[in-house]
Every structure is written in structure tokens, then in C-alpha cells.
Scaffold this motif. Sequence first.
Motif, PDB file in Angstrom:
ATOM      1  N   PRO A 304      21.619  74.003  16.677  1.00  0.00           N
ATOM      2  CA  PRO A 304      22.650  74.403  17.645  1.00  0.00           C
ATOM      3  C   PRO A 304      22.755  73.450  18.832  1.00  0.00           C
ATOM      4  N   GLN A 305      21.674  72.768  19.154  1.00  0.00           N
ATOM      5  CA  GLN A 305      21.753  71.869  20.322  1.00  0.00           C
ATOM      6  C   GLN A 305      22.322  70.513  19.965  1.00  0.00           C
ATOM      7  N   GLY A 306      22.631  70.283  18.672  1.00  0.00           N
ATOM      8  CA  GLY A 306      23.215  69.016  18.240  1.00  0.00           C
ATOM      9  C   GLY A 306      22.167  68.012  17.781  1.00  0.00           C
ATOM     10  N   VAL A 307      22.634  66.914  17.195  1.00  0.00           N
ATOM     11  CA  VAL A 307      21.712  65.897  16.671  1.00  0.00           C
ATOM     12  C   VAL A 307      20.857  65.324  17.797  1.00  0.00           C
ATOM     13  N   VAL A 308      21.508  65.005  18.921  1.00  0.00           N
ATOM     14  CA  VAL A 308      20.770  64.494  20.085  1.00  0.00           C
ATOM     15  C   VAL A 308      20.902  65.529  21.195  1.00  0.00           C
ATOM     16  N   PRO A 309      19.913  66.418  21.346  1.00  0.00           N
ATOM     17  CA  PRO A 309      20.049  67.502  22.328  1.00  0.00           C
ATOM     18  C   PRO A 309      20.029  66.989  23.768  1.00  0.00           C
ATOM     19  N   GLU A 310      20.400  67.880  24.681  1.00  0.00           N
ATOM     20  CA  GLU A 310      20.351  67.541  26.099  1.00  0.00           C
ATOM     21  C   GLU A 310      18.925  67.158  26.483  1.00  0.00           C
ATOM     22  N   LYS A 311      18.834  66.113  27.282  1.00  0.00           N
ATOM     23  CA  LYS A 311      17.506  65.646  27.686  1.00  0.00           C
ATOM     24  C   LYS A 311      16.977  66.499  28.822  1.00  0.00           C
ATOM     25  N   LYS A 312      15.694  66.798  28.736  1.00  0.00           N
ATOM     26  CA  LYS A 312      15.079  67.538  29.823  1.00  0.00           C
ATOM     27  C   LYS A 312      14.913  66.597  31.007  1.00  0.00           C
ATOM     28  N   ALA A 313      15.256  67.104  32.188  1.00  0.00           N
ATOM     29  CA  ALA A 313      15.161  66.248  33.363  1.00  0.00           C
ATOM     30  C   ALA A 313      13.712  65.944  33.684  1.00  0.00           C
ATOM     31  N   SER A 314      13.440  64.716  34.051  1.00  0.00           N
ATOM     32  CA  SER A 314      12.096  64.403  34.536  1.00  0.00           C
ATOM     33  C   SER A 314      12.239  63.544  35.782  1.00  0.00           C
ATOM     34  N   PHE A 315      11.288  63.680  36.663  1.00  0.00           N
ATOM     35  CA  PHE A 315      11.403  62.999  37.947  1.00  0.00           C
ATOM     36  C   PHE A 315      10.138  62.211  38.232  1.00  0.00           C
ATOM     37  N   LEU A 316      10.308  61.130  38.947  1.00  0.00           N
ATOM     38  CA  LEU A 316       9.144  60.413  39.459  1.00  0.00           C
ATOM     39  C   LEU A 316       8.533  61.292  40.534  1.00  0.00           C
ATOM     40  N   GLU A 317       7.258  61.595  40.397  1.00  0.00           N
ATOM     41  CA  GLU A 317       6.690  62.470  41.413  1.00  0.00           C
ATOM     42  C   GLU A 317       5.227  62.162  41.649  1.00  0.00           C
ATOM     43  N   VAL A 318       4.809  62.536  42.837  1.00  0.00           N
ATOM     44  CA  VAL A 318       3.397  62.425  43.156  1.00  0.00           C
ATOM     45  C   VAL A 318       2.741  63.719  42.705  1.00  0.00           C
ATOM     46  N   PRO A 319       1.754  63.633  41.796  1.00  0.00           N
ATOM     47  CA  PRO A 319       1.164  64.881  41.312  1.00  0.00           C
ATOM     48  C   PRO A 319       0.441  65.645  42.417  1.00  0.00           C
ATOM     49  N   LEU A 320       0.534  66.939  42.358  1.00  0.00           N
ATOM     50  CA  LEU A 320      -0.135  67.794  43.334  1.00  0.00           C
ATOM     51  C   LEU A 320      -1.362  68.416  42.688  1.00  0.00           C
ATOM     52  N   VAL A 321      -2.234  68.943  43.524  1.00  0.00           N
ATOM     53  CA  VAL A 321      -3.336  69.743  42.998  1.00  0.00           C
ATOM     54  C   VAL A 321      -2.808  71.155  42.794  1.00  0.00           C
ATOM     55  N   ASP A 322      -2.878  71.644  41.579  1.00  0.00           N
ATOM     56  CA  ASP A 322      -2.349  72.978  41.280  1.00  0.00           C
ATOM     57  C   ASP A 322      -3.236  74.033  41.928  1.00  0.00           C
ATOM     58  N   LYS A 323      -2.665  74.720  42.911  1.00  0.00           N
ATOM     59  CA  LYS A 323      -3.445  75.709  43.673  1.00  0.00           C
ATOM     60  C   LYS A 323      -3.922  76.860  42.788  1.00  0.00           C
ATOM     61  N   TYR A 324      -3.138  77.141  41.767  1.00  0.00           N
ATOM     62  CA  TYR A 324      -3.455  78.323  40.972  1.00  0.00           C
ATOM     63  C   TYR A 324      -3.780  77.958  39.537  1.00  0.00           C
ATOM     64  N   ALA A 325      -4.462  76.827  39.377  1.00  0.00           N
ATOM     65  CA  ALA A 325      -4.798  76.376  38.022  1.00  0.00           C
ATOM     66  C   ALA A 325      -5.636  77.415  37.281  1.00  0.00           C
TER      67      ALA A 325
ATOM     68  N   ASN B 139       4.182  75.170  44.131  1.00  0.00           N
ATOM     69  CA  ASN B 139       2.729  75.327  44.155  1.00  0.00           C
ATOM     70  C   ASN B 139       2.332  76.581  44.925  1.00  0.00           C
ATOM     71  N   THR B 140       3.028  76.816  46.034  1.00  0.00           N
ATOM     72  CA  THR B 140       2.753  78.027  46.809  1.00  0.00           C
ATOM     73  C   THR B 140       3.000  79.273  45.967  1.00  0.00           C
ATOM     74  N   PHE B 141       4.026  79.218  45.154  1.00  0.00           N
ATOM     75  CA  PHE B 141       4.373  80.382  44.338  1.00  0.00           C
ATOM     76  C   PHE B 141       3.633  80.407  43.008  1.00  0.00           C
ATOM     77  N   GLY B 142       2.747  79.444  42.800  1.00  0.00           N
ATOM     78  CA  GLY B 142       1.989  79.413  41.555  1.00  0.00           C
ATOM     79  C   GLY B 142       2.812  79.014  40.353  1.00  0.00           C
ATOM     80  N   LEU B 143       3.900  78.283  40.607  1.00  0.00           N
ATOM     81  CA  LEU B 143       4.780  77.899  39.502  1.00  0.00           C
ATOM     82  C   LEU B 143       4.712  76.408  39.205  1.00  0.00           C
ATOM     83  N   TYR B 144       3.758  75.724  39.863  1.00  0.00           N
ATOM     84  CA  TYR B 144       3.729  74.269  39.758  1.00  0.00           C
ATOM     85  C   TYR B 144       3.607  73.797  38.312  1.00  0.00           C
TER      86      TYR B 144
END
Lengths: 344, 262
Positions: A304-325, B139-144
Motif C-alpha cells: 500500500p505504501q508503493g514501491v518506494v515508500p515515504e522516507k522516514k525523516a531523520s535529522f542531524l542531532e547531538v545524542p542525549l542521555v536518555d533520562k528514562y532508559a 527526554n523530559t517526557f520519557g519519549l526520547y
Amino acid sequence: MTLILGYVATLLVTFFTYNIFVIGLNIQFGYAGILNFTVITFMAFGAYFYAVFVMPHADNSSQVFYILGLHWPWPLAMLAGIVASGALGYLVGLIALKRLRSDYLAIVTLATGTLVYGLFGNNNKLFDGWSGLFNVNQPFQSVATNHPNEFSWIFVVFSGVVMLVVWLFANRLYASPLGRSMRAIREDQDVVDSFGKNSFKVRMLAMVIGSVIVGIGGVLTIQYIGALSPAGWTTGETFVVWAALLVGGRANNLGAIVGSLLVAVIFNEATRYIPQVPSHPNLIPNLRNVIIGGLVILSIWFRPQGVVPEKKASFLEVPLVDKYAQGFPGEEPGGTLSPAASEA
Amino acid sequence: MAKSILEVKGIKLAFGGVQAIDDCSFHIEEGTITALIGPNGAGKSTMVNVISGTYRPDEGHVILDGKDVTRMPNYVRAQHGLLRTFQISREFANLTVLENLLVVRQGQVGESLFGALFRAKRWQEQTKELVAEANDILNTFGLYRLRNEYAGNLSGGQKRLVELARAVMAKPRLLLLDEPMAGVTPALIERLGHHIVELNRELGVTFVLVEHNLDVVEKICSRVVVMALGKQLADGTLAELRSNQAVIDAYLGGGARERVGS
């Protein structure tokens, strides 16, 4: 050899112009969710207005009638065709975009197409009625004089360059915040409004941009063929463009290209040259429509999404420490809310 | 008395023969968390729609920051910092969680056609900053961890959090939450409540909550406005309202009387 080269050139021009149509529709439907069921009318608008701006005044003694006949140089006439197509998009938008969505909007576009088709066909003072315009001035005639295929190949390059510009434009639009707003509107228009964006304006932009792009494709079509009559832009042609977008993958311009190669070039154009069955002259064209219809059904069923589906957006980002890992305090580890659970 | 950020005066709105709101007035003080409660059909959600500009009232005025906004379309009100969430989560399903946040920030360079085409460097830079900001909020919302997931794939509770995170990204001054706790687990209710209080304290966001869960209302709301049959019935703290006979009859009556512990 000359024949084959000419044929290849025609296929390439067809490919490029269909790319342009599909990208135009992609901006309307794939980006902004506007159901435009009369793509081909915008193509015809671009083509016809190019023609009447570039052709000399109608010679009534030959029983060919059309409006204007300004004999402008072709680049200016091209611009006029594009503006005309965009203006039609704006008009349809004014009527339909403010109040209507999805199916209802689709009905208005379909009605617009039927109206324009009937008007242009039945009124032979506008664009020469059902017989259509022919001997439309083509560009590059002064340089392409040496060889029968020379014009074709110059035009391959020209339409290729135009397509490239449209492609780059469409991709930049997609990645921009404006493109993101359009996609958000496709998902939920009211929410976009409630966050302070005028969704009507953004949808109108998508509508007009798409119409302009389809109009560009229309101008290229009539420039290459030199003629256009209503038989060349029936409702069925709109669905070839739709099929190309749906099979290729909406909201991804690469999908638009794959789709127009598969549907518009391989299934629609290339099969035109399959020899006719003398006893059943309509067999091949009908089969072609059946096959394109089947292709759409298959692709919607299995991909249903076609031969070449919509690309998921990705961004250049500085990784964070996940507070709720490790999940959230006071909640069971692996509960529905812990991010770890949903990644598993 | 603190300054009113929002005032509704004599609002009337009928749908056909149904008088959904019938001469309702109240005001919201800046920097507070106010609950809007009342039985089903009292006109609470309709009132949220009138305040946010989705519906235009037949009569009456909505005054935001001393300015009459009754005739203003909803997106212009939102530009003045009046934002809302919806009763049912309405995330942008085929956008990633991160994009859900990015899209709502107002005044981005690349939002005009000219900006999008010719000022790409500028909006690319701006997007980078916004991504960092959005990631912080997530991150604050735990959705990171879920930032690159399509929002439509999230669970119901996670979508609720995305709704609130998205609203925060839009920098609201006044945020209308239409039943933010509907259909979520007690643990998540706790967390949503915690976030609301934190946003109120740290960013000074004024909240109006439509809410049925009186425990939550008691915990986080300093003031309660009660609506019934399209009218404002009473307002005050929940403790005051418990002894108000009209409120008890209209809303708290029956079993609820014991539940709020009067």
C-alpha cells in the motif's frame, strides 16, 4: 536506426513529462493530502494556453478557430501556459479548499475536469473544439534543421533539464518546514490550525504549486507533439498519473519517478506499439487499461505504501542521555509506557 | 486579584434545538491551573472549542489578555499563545514523534514558500536548533527513545504524552487540555499531572483542564469552575465546592459525595 532513435527519444520525453505530472500530483496529494481527480485538466490548460499565446492569429478561412493567437516567443508563451494552469488551480482552491476535504474535494475537482472538458470540446471558438489545436509552434525549430531526430533529441535534453529543476524544487519543498506543515495537514488539518498555522493557505499553496508543475508538463507535451485535442486528455489519463503515483509510492519523489517509468512509460506508452489485432482493433488499448487497473489493485493490496515508500525523516542531532532508559520510577519495568518495551 | 488571561462573557451557542452553552461566563487567572468540571453534556468541550476558536458563539465574547478575540479564527488565537489539545489523541500519525514536535513551532523561516526555497541554509540551521530543543522536551517526557518512531505506532498512553509534549513545543501561554487523562493508567495519570504542574511552575503556562477525575483535580488544580446545562454553576476550590449544594446536586451527587470525602 533513425526510427528507433526517434522512438527512444519519444519514450524519454514521455517519461520526463509524466515525471513532472506525477511530481505535481505528489505535492498535492502526497504532501498535502489534496485529492485532485482532474490532474489532466491542468495539463490541458497549460498546453492550450501555451498554444494560443505562441500561435499566430487564427486564420478563419481555414475553419480553425481559437482565442488570442498572440504569436509570442515560446519562452513567454510557456510562462503564460504555466500561469494559466496555476490560476485554474487557484480558482478550484478558492471554491473547494476552504470548506471541503477528501472525497467532497475530489468530487469538485472531478466536476471541474468534466466542465472544462465539455466547455473546450463543445465550443469550437475557444480552442477549436473537438478537433483541437495543431501545427502549434515548437521551440528549437531554427536550430534543429539537419536531421529528423535532431528536434527530438534537443527536446529530450530540454525536458530532462526542466524535469530536473522540478525534481530539485519538489525535494527541497519536502524537506523544508513548509513541506512538513503540508504533511502535517495531510495527517490532521484541524490540529495544524489549532497550532497557529493557516492550513487553508498552506493547502492553497500546495494546490497551486502542484497545478503549476502539471501545467509545465502540459506545455512540454504540446511543445513536443505540436498538437492537442480533447481526446488526448480524457479522465482516463488522470488515472494513469494517479496509478503512477500510487504504484511508485506517494510522498516520495523517487517513487513518483519509479511509478511513471513503470506505469506511464512501460505499461501505457510502450504497449501502444504492440501490433494491433486486426479483427479486434480495441483489444490492445483496453487490455492496457485493464493491466494498469490491475497493477494499482495489486500494489494497494500487497504494498500500500508503493514501491518506494515515504522516507522516514531523520535529522542531524547531538545524542542525549536518555533520562528514562530504565523505565519510569513507580512503574513496572517493561510496562506499556517504558520506552524499552516498545522497542522490543 | 491576579490578572485575568482569559475571560468568557455571556457565551451562548446552540446546535439546532440543543442549547449547548447558555449564557456562560467565567474568567481564568494568569499562571493558574484551573479545572473545568461538570456532568456529561454540560458544555465543557463545546466551551473549549469556543475558547480556542473552533466554534463561533451565537452570543457573548471571548477575551484573551484584555483583547476581544471572539471573531478571530483559531489559528490566529493560537499565534497569541492560546493552544489546546483534543479529547482523543490527534497525533500526526505518519510523521515521526520528533517531527510532530518540529512542525508546531511557529515562525520558522522555511514556512513561507520563499523561505523554503531560497533561505535553505537559515532554516536548516533553525531546524537543527529546534531538533535539540524538541529532544530535550521529549527526554523530559520519557519519549526520547521513541523520537524516530512514527507517532501512529505509539500506544495510547504514549500518544497522550506526545500530545502534551507537542503543545509544550509550541510555547503556549494558555493551554486548554480537553480530558488529558481520559483512558490512561493511574501511573500515567500521575506522570501527566506531574508534568502539568512542572510546566506551570517552570514556564508559567496557564492551564485549563476539562477533567472528570476529581483526585487529579484536587491534587493539581487551584481553582475549579463547574458547568452544568451550559451554564457556569459555581467556582472556587474543590473543598469549597464540596459544600455547595447546587454543585453536589448537579455533579457530585450520589456516590460521588462519598468519593470526594465530604
